[in-house]
Each structure stands twice: as C-alpha cells, then as structure tokens.
Scaffold this active site. Structure first.
Site, PDB file in Angstrom:
ATOM      1  N   HIS A   1     -44.934  -0.487  48.798  1.00  0.00           N
ATOM      2  CA  HIS A   1     -44.343  -1.587  47.958  1.00  0.00           C
ATOM      3  C   HIS A   1     -43.444  -2.072  49.039  1.00  0.00           C
ATOM      4  CE1 HIS A   1     -43.149  -1.965  43.992  1.00  0.00           C
ATOM      5  NE2 HIS A   1     -42.020  -1.886  43.837  1.00  0.00           N
TER       6      HIS A   1
ATOM      7  N   ASN B   1     -41.792  -5.129  38.315  1.00  0.00           N
ATOM      8  CA  ASN B   1     -40.457  -5.652  38.531  1.00  0.00           C
ATOM      9  C   ASN B   1     -39.827  -6.766  38.952  1.00  0.00           C
ATOM     10  OD1 ASN B   1     -40.748  -3.752  35.960  1.00  0.00           O
ATOM     11  ND2 ASN B   1     -40.115  -2.201  37.299  1.00  0.00           N
TER      12      ASN B   1
ATOM     13  N   ASP C   1     -47.141  -6.281  46.763  1.00  0.00           N
ATOM     14  CA  ASP C   1     -47.776  -5.632  46.712  1.00  0.00           C
ATOM     15  C   ASP C   1     -48.790  -5.672  44.965  1.00  0.00           C
ATOM     16  OD1 ASP C   1     -46.596  -2.900  44.776  1.00  0.00           O
ATOM     17  OD2 ASP C   1     -45.416  -3.996  46.047  1.00  0.00           O
TER      18      ASP C   1
ATOM     19  N   ASN D   1     -36.445  -4.379  41.892  1.00  0.00           N
ATOM     20  CA  ASN D   1     -36.745  -4.723  40.341  1.00  0.00           C
ATOM     21  C   ASN D   1     -35.779  -5.813  40.428  1.00  0.00           C
ATOM     22  OD1 ASN D   1     -34.343  -2.993  40.935  1.00  0.00           O
ATOM     23  ND2 ASN D   1     -34.656  -2.066  38.536  1.00  0.00           N
TER      24      ASN D   1
END
Length: 175
Positions: free
Chosen positions: A8, A101, A80, A55
């Site tokens: 991530h 997100n 990613d 997010n």
C-alpha cells in the site's frame, strides 16, 4: 513507519526514487504532508507525500494545489492497484478510484476523476483479506518484478514532467 515497505506504500516508494534521482529533499512539513520542490528543465516540480491516513490523501493534495495554484491537469497521482499484477504499471488521464480509498478521497476533494495517474500493480491473493494483503510486504519471489515496476513508474513520472501525458502513456503503457 510501520507501513513503510508494504504494498500500500508503493506510491511513496516511487516518490522516494523520483526524489533520489532529482536530488529533492521531501521533508518540509506542510499541507498535511511532507513535500519538496525543484525545477526540471524549467518546469517547477512539487513532490508531495500526504501524511494523513491513506483514505484522506485528497485533503493534502487539495491544500498543496490551492497554495501553489496548481491546476488538476498538472498533477500526477501515483498509487498501488490490486487489479494489476505485480510488475505492471498503467497510466491514465481519468478513471474511477477502483476501490482505492486514497484515490476516492482525491476525486472527492478535486471534484473530478480527470487527473493524471500512474497505477502500480500489487496483485491480489483471494486467500488473504484485502486489508491484510495490501498492508503486507511484497514476497521475496515477487520482489524483482515489483522493483522493476517501481523503476518504470519513476521513469514515467520523470518523463511526464517535460512531455505531454498522452505521449508518456504511449511510451510507458506496455501490453
């Protein structure tokens, strides 16, 4: 720090490679993030690493854009993507968040899906819950392909500074 080498964090890993090549220090704190500035062949460049939760990345992007008076056509978001296999990158000028997100929040903050992006394939494993998978480290046997995709993304990003993004897509989107 705990997510530093996870799937991530692919966008930040590319940013670090860009910063290293262009000799940019990304440690100034502002815009709910860390940033650095430089010039590349007469083009001003700002590298931004949001420090919000993933997010909420759009808040950091929006603050920097407002401060520096940056148009949405002049940003490049690197992140990613579960839907791309490890080793692949995909460049686009618009599109949905695809479940990412951080990108969803950028779209919300900018009020548009139209901005340049480089997606870095992290693959997926149906046996592992998505949250656990994206927060895991790339496996040793995947590392070479993954590292090559980070370098490709870095090269595409640097190329895009002085070239039209459509040309950049033509050059770096490989089948």
């Amino acid at each position: 720090k705990e997510y530093e080498k996870t799937r991530h964090n692919s966008g930040f890993m590319v940013m670090d490679k860009i910063a290293e090549e262009l000799k940019v220090d990304i440690r100034q704190e502002k815009f709910k993030g860390l940033y650095g500035k430089c010039n590349v062949k007469g083009e001003s460049l700002i590298l931004l690493k949001p420090q919000t939760y993933m997010n909420l990345s759009g808040e950091s992007v929006r603050e920097a854009m407002n401060f520096f008076k940056i148009d949405k056509e002049d940003i490049l978001v690197i992140y990613d993507d579960l839907d791309l296999p490890i080793g692949k990158i995909r460049l686009r000028t618009k599109g949905s968040a695809g479940g990412q997100n951080g990108v969803k929040n950028i779209i919300q903050q900018l009020g548009t899906q139209e901005f340049n992006r480089i997606r870095i394939g992290i693959g997926k494993d149906p046996k592992i819950p998505v949250v656990n998978y994206v927060l895991s480290k790339v496996r040793k046997e995947e590392w070479q392909d993954y590292e090559e995709s980070l370098v490709d993304a870095k090269n595409a990003a640097i190329y895009s500074i002085t070239h039209n993004f459509i040309d950049t897509m033509s050059r770096y989107n490989k089948k």
